[in-house]
Design an enzyme around this catalytic site. Structure first.
Site, mmCIF file in Angstrom:
data_model
loop_
_atom_site.group_PDB
_atom_site.id
_atom_site.type_symbol
_atom_site.label_atom_id
_atom_site.label_comp_id
_atom_site.label_asym_id
_atom_site.label_seq_id
_atom_site.Cartn_x
_atom_site.Cartn_y
_atom_site.Cartn_z
ATOM 1 N N GLY A 60 -64.672 41.912 66.299
ATOM 2 C CA GLY A 60 -64.616 41.462 67.552
ATOM 3 C C GLY A 60 -64.821 42.276 68.461
ATOM 4 N N THR A 61 -64.587 43.489 68.706
ATOM 5 C CA THR A 61 -64.718 44.575 69.692
ATOM 6 C C THR A 61 -66.088 44.922 69.750
ATOM 7 O OG1 THR A 61 -62.559 45.491 69.570
ATOM 8 C CG2 THR A 61 -64.148 47.002 70.384
ATOM 9 N N THR A 82 -76.704 49.963 57.602
ATOM 10 C CA THR A 82 -76.721 49.331 56.369
ATOM 11 C C THR A 82 -75.426 48.376 56.077
ATOM 12 O OG1 THR A 82 -77.583 51.331 55.321
ATOM 13 C CG2 THR A 82 -76.409 49.854 53.825
ATOM 14 N N HIS A 100 -60.550 39.891 60.524
ATOM 15 C CA HIS A 100 -59.006 39.891 60.142
ATOM 16 C C HIS A 100 -57.773 39.192 60.763
ATOM 17 C CE1 HIS A 100 -57.376 42.407 63.614
ATOM 18 N NE2 HIS A 100 -58.702 42.314 63.933
ATOM 19 N N CYS A 160 -43.923 49.993 78.427
ATOM 20 C CA CYS A 160 -43.348 51.035 77.575
ATOM 21 C C CYS A 160 -43.677 50.880 76.353
ATOM 22 C CB CYS A 160 -41.815 50.928 77.536
ATOM 23 S SG CYS A 160 -41.137 50.752 79.367
ATOM 24 N N ASN A 216 -55.139 35.570 73.413
ATOM 25 C CA ASN A 216 -54.491 36.301 72.281
ATOM 26 C C ASN A 216 -53.051 36.615 72.646
ATOM 27 O OD1 ASN A 216 -55.741 38.088 74.262
ATOM 28 N ND2 ASN A 216 -55.225 39.832 73.000
ATOM 29 N N GLN A 221 -59.079 34.738 68.354
ATOM 30 C CA GLN A 221 -57.725 34.292 68.251
ATOM 31 C C GLN A 221 -57.649 32.849 67.883
ATOM 32 O OE1 GLN A 221 -54.401 35.425 67.410
ATOM 33 N NE2 GLN A 221 -55.498 36.984 68.736
ATOM 34 N N SER A 268 -63.512 38.349 64.778
ATOM 35 C CA SER A 268 -63.524 39.200 63.501
ATOM 36 C C SER A 268 -62.626 38.574 62.373
ATOM 37 C CB SER A 268 -62.600 40.191 64.264
ATOM 38 O OG SER A 268 -61.140 40.042 64.359
#
Lengths: 144, 391
Positions: B78-79, B240, B204, B327, B152, B182, B202
């Site tokens: 996706g990126t 490839t 995954h 954080c 997402n 998503q 993507s």
């Protein structure tokens, strides 16, 4: 690990944790934190630093006798390292004179915790600053 | 160590590799060892066997989004697909939303900062199609409009079709892109229904492997390639082809299409979790919409709590979730999505995303509700911040 991966032949590995075991211990079982309503705790001084908007805030409450920290309690809003840093500091300063306690800086806190991830170092700075703030408040109150 | 419950509620970060996908990739990898498959650009038989596999995969993936096989480009994920789209419109006018994935926002800041425009979202994270329009001055008319199909972090489904209908104009040739990373597999995705020219996702997130994804480019639309130096993917993406990953993606796409009907059950579990949290835990802010949300996402903020602490305490009892707290990010910045919807860093720091999958059970949700209220109470007892400010 997702349960559907459980049946794969991966070797079992020790449970990963981004923090050291000591940080984890202090985070999961924090020492000396002030449970619930803080107005019920008798103290001689307190100091607050940080801001919830930035993601962490700490308050130190001290009972002081003969210039020594007789007892300490704290509250922390923040991540695991902020909670662990305050917990560690509270253990380190108990029974110390105010001057001795002030010498316990971010470096000492981090070392005691067995290190912190680099971007979490500021959490130990905040704990030290909250203590310094509390001691400052105490001393300026004495002078009045 | 005693066996502990392991409940994965971070499917939005990545679904576990599906065993059927794994088996398919193992078959291909064995063929790559034995010489059954070779470089698909080669004309000898082993190369042509790879070529056939890729062609079949392209057809399978096209079916998932109702596209033509020739409109499917395989990328590394996706990126890459998103980066390809944005860089192709460098220094042009791009309209998008402030809650897109960083793989849209970062290249946009790099390549098209000056003329781009962020169309605002409401408190549920939704854009209003009426805020998209054809500027009478062609100079300000967007060359590209990019709106994700579902967010997402909070699951909000965007009115992509309506946005497209507002922006389309034969005169200005605005292209419409949507990131469905998503949404894919969870709600129907049809390029004609959505009226989009470009689309990214993507593998995954749907049980496929990481490292492979799709860029859909509608016939007659042209997108300048990000990678050049080879004629693969008909000159649209050099390099490839990874036959094994492509076959894995195709298998995942096929499974996703068959399992689309199963997500209704997941939505029921998600709704149970939401009502459980709202009933058992006071001072909770709902970040996900109740209507028009992906079936598997629930994002809530717990007042007076910082999300990373909550995340790690849940991890300790075997529950995996994610948080929008600063954080928890290496950049120490709160979630840009919650900042866009609520404009409040405290709410962003306290946000937690539960994302369910097809393997999630009623028992999983019950277990979460057994442990979550106690953990929230413990952290609130410890906190300097008082509850009651926002909810």
């Amino acid at each position: 690990m997702p349960k559907s991966l459980n049946d794969q032949q991966c070797e079992p590995s020790p449970k990963p944790f981004v923090y050291s075991e000591i940080v984890k211990e202090h985070f999961l079982n924090p020492r000396n934190f002030l449970m619930g309503d803080e107005s019920k705790y008798q103290r001689d001084a307190e100091g607050t630093v940080g801001n919830p908007v930035c993601g962490d805030q700490m308050t130190m409450y001290l009972q002081i006798e003969d210039d020594k920290i007789r007892d300490v309690r704290w509250k922390t809003y923040g991540c695991a390292s902020a909670i662990a840093s305050t917990s560690a500091l509270s253990e380190l300063i108990k029974g110390k004179t105010l001057d001795e306690a002030l010498k316990i800086g971010p470096k000492e806190i981090t070392e005691f915790l067995g290190g912190l991830p680099e971007h979490k170092f500021h959490c130990s700075v905040l704990g030290h600053e909250a203590l310094a703030e509390a001691i400052n408040n105490y001393r300026s109150k004495l002078q009045k | 160590m005693t066996a502990k419950k392991q409940i994965y509620l971070d499917y939005a970060a990545g679904a576990p590799l599906d065993p059927e996908v794994k088996a398919q990739m193992e078959r291909i990898s064995e063929g790559l060892v034995s010489g059954e498959f070779a470089n698909p650009s080669a004309l000898y038989a082993a190369g042509q066997r790879s070529r056939e596999l890729i062609d079949a995969a392209r057809t399978e993936v096209a079916l998932l989004i109702n596209a033509q096989p020739s409109e499917i480009i395989f990328t590394s994920g996706g990126t890459e697909s998103n980066n390809t789209v944005i860089q192709a419109f460098a220094r042009q006018v791009i309209w998008t939303t402030p809650i897109e994935h960083p793989s849209i926002l970062e290249p946009l800041r790099k390549f098209a900062r000056q003329k781009s425009r962020f169309v605002p979202v409401d408190a549920e994270g939704r854009v209003s199609p009426k805020n998209f329009y054809r500027d009478p001055n062609p100079k300000y008319c967007p060359s590209l409009v990019s709106v994700m199909l579902a967010n997402n972090e909070i699951g909000t489904i965007e009115p992509v079709r309506e946005v497209s209908m507002k922006c389309r104009s034969p005169k200005y040739k605005t292209l419409i892109h949507t990131d469905v990373t998503q949404a894919i597999g969870k709600i129907p995705v049809d390029v004609n229904e959505l009226k989009v020219d470009l689309l990214s996702f993507s593998a995954h997130k749907i049980g496929g492997p990481a490292g492979i994804g799709v860029l859909y480019v509608r016939k007659n639309a042209h997108v300048r390639p990000l990678l050049s130096g080879g004629n693969q993917e008909r000159g649209r993406r050099a390099g490839t082809e990874n036959v094994m990953l492509i076959a894995g993606l195709a298998k995942a796409a096929k499974l996703a299409r068959a399992r689309l009907v199963d997500w209704g059950k997941v939505a029921e579990f998600r709704d149970e979790l939401r009502s459980g949290i709202l009933k058992e835990i006071p001072h909770v802010i709902l970040n996900s919409p109740k209507e028009g949300c992906l079936p598997n996402i629930l994002n809530v903020s717990f007042e007076a709590i910082e999300g990373e602490a909550l995340q790690l305490m849940l991890d300790e009892v075997g529950i995996a979730v994610s948080t929008g707290s600063a954080c928890a990010s290496s950049k120490l910045e709160p979630s840009h999505v919650i900042m866009a919807t609520r404009n409040n860093a405290e709410i962003a720091h306290g946000s937690v995303r539960f994302s369910l999958g097809l393997d999630t059970t009623a028992e999983d949700i019950q277990y979460v509700m057994e442990v979550l209220p106690g953990i929230v109470k413990k952290l609130r007892d410890m906190s300097t911040v008082k509850v009651g400010k926002y909810a």
